[in-house]
Write a protein that holds these residues in place. Structure first.
Motif, short mmCIF file in Angstrom:
data_model
loop_
_atom_site.label_atom_id
_atom_site.label_comp_id
_atom_site.label_asym_id
_atom_site.label_seq_id
_atom_site.Cartn_x
_atom_site.Cartn_y
_atom_site.Cartn_z
N LEU A 73 2.60 4.80 1.82
CA LEU A 73 2.02 4.06 2.82
C LEU A 73 0.48 3.77 2.16
CD1 LEU A 73 2.08 6.24 6.02
CD2 LEU A 73 3.15 3.83 5.82
N GLY A 74 0.02 2.68 2.17
CA GLY A 74 -1.51 2.24 1.79
C GLY A 74 -2.44 1.92 2.66
N ASP A 75 -3.43 2.49 2.80
CA ASP A 75 -4.40 2.46 3.80
C ASP A 75 -5.76 2.11 3.21
OD1 ASP A 75 -5.03 2.21 6.49
OD2 ASP A 75 -5.83 4.23 6.69
N GLU A 76 -6.07 0.73 3.10
CA GLU A 76 -7.26 0.27 2.46
C GLU A 76 -7.49 0.83 1.00
OE1 GLU A 76 -10.12 1.35 5.60
OE2 GLU A 76 -9.78 -0.60 6.51
N GLU A 80 -10.51 -3.29 2.04
CA GLU A 80 -10.57 -2.72 3.11
C GLU A 80 -9.95 -3.63 4.14
OE1 GLU A 80 -14.65 -1.98 4.00
OE2 GLU A 80 -14.90 -0.89 2.29
N ASN A 81 -9.36 -2.92 5.23
CA ASN A 81 -8.91 -3.82 6.29
C ASN A 81 -7.22 -4.09 5.88
OD1 ASN A 81 -10.74 -3.57 8.38
ND2 ASN A 81 -11.88 -5.31 7.42
N LEU A 82 -6.64 -3.70 4.75
CA LEU A 82 -5.68 -4.18 4.25
C LEU A 82 -4.74 -2.74 4.40
CD1 LEU A 82 -5.33 -6.29 0.98
CD2 LEU A 82 -5.04 -6.94 3.44
N GLY A 106 -6.39 -6.38 8.86
CA GLY A 106 -7.07 -6.46 10.15
C GLY A 106 -6.69 -5.04 10.92
N GLY A 107 -7.57 -5.15 12.08
CA GLY A 107 -7.13 -3.93 13.12
C GLY A 107 -7.17 -2.56 12.28
N SER A 108 -6.54 -1.75 12.92
CA SER A 108 -6.72 -0.34 12.43
C SER A 108 -5.34 0.47 12.77
CB SER A 108 -8.04 0.30 13.15
OG SER A 108 -7.75 0.43 14.51
N PRO A 111 -0.82 5.29 10.12
CA PRO A 111 0.46 5.57 9.61
C PRO A 111 1.64 5.50 10.17
CG PRO A 111 -1.31 6.86 8.58
CD PRO A 111 -2.19 6.18 9.94
N GLU A 112 1.36 5.99 11.52
CA GLU A 112 2.54 6.17 12.53
C GLU A 112 3.02 4.86 12.88
OE1 GLU A 112 -0.32 8.08 12.89
OE2 GLU A 112 0.44 9.97 12.05
N SER A 113 2.03 3.98 13.44
CA SER A 113 2.26 2.69 13.44
C SER A 113 3.30 1.71 12.65
CB SER A 113 1.24 1.80 14.40
OG SER A 113 0.20 1.68 13.35
N LEU A 114 2.55 2.01 11.27
CA LEU A 114 3.10 1.27 10.24
C LEU A 114 4.69 1.73 10.06
CD1 LEU A 114 0.40 1.13 7.63
CD2 LEU A 114 1.28 -0.94 8.60
#
Length: 142
Positions: A73-76, A80-82, A106-108, A111-114
């Motif tokens: 999982l990649g979170d920003e 930012e926002n990717l 965008g959005g936020s 990890p669970e939703s991805l």
């Protein structure tokens, strides 16, 4: 660095720093231990955002989790926002030869939703590609 291919960008092929992307994490996590240590010892780990793993300890922890989970999982980490999720593609010997991923902007997303939205389709697609590589007995690139 990793090369990416996008179906939606004006410039579909990009070079990105492996330490800052989910696909890079998948590829680095699959390295043999000696190769990973060599990468961690020599890589220039630039902090691109506050979330980029930019120390050897931070990146090693991310790679350990990626290896254990079988996906990244990649979170920003890159920008930012990717937000991204990536999975490995394997050859006939079970060696990771590529990564397949989805990036959202965008959005936020959490990890669970991805994981809920993209992991199962990515794993299914990865297995289809890996199955074809096994069937064709395509050797890993050197």
């Amino acid at each position: 660095e990793i090369y990416t291919l996008s179906l939606h960008d004006a410039l579909p092929i990009s070079r990105l720093p492996a330490h800052a992307t989910a696909m890079g994490h998948v590829l680095l996590a699959a390295l043999p231990a000696t190769d990973r240590r060599a990468y961690l010892a020599s890589a220039r780990l630039e902090r691109l955002t506050p979330a980029t793993p930019a120390t050897r300890h931070e990146l090693d922890a991310v790679l350990d989790a990626t290896y254990r989970n079988g996906y990244a999982l990649g979170d920003e980490g890159l920008e930012e926002n990717l937000h991204a999720v990536a999975v490995p593609v394997t050859d006939g010997r079970g060696c990771v030869v590529a990564a397949l991923g989805v990036v959202t902007q965008g959005g936020s997303p959490t990890p669970e939703s991805l994981r809920a939205s993209y992991l199962a389709p990515l794993l299914e697609s990865s297995e289809k590609i890996s199955s074809q590589l096994r069937r064709l007995n395509v050797p890993a690139p050197r």
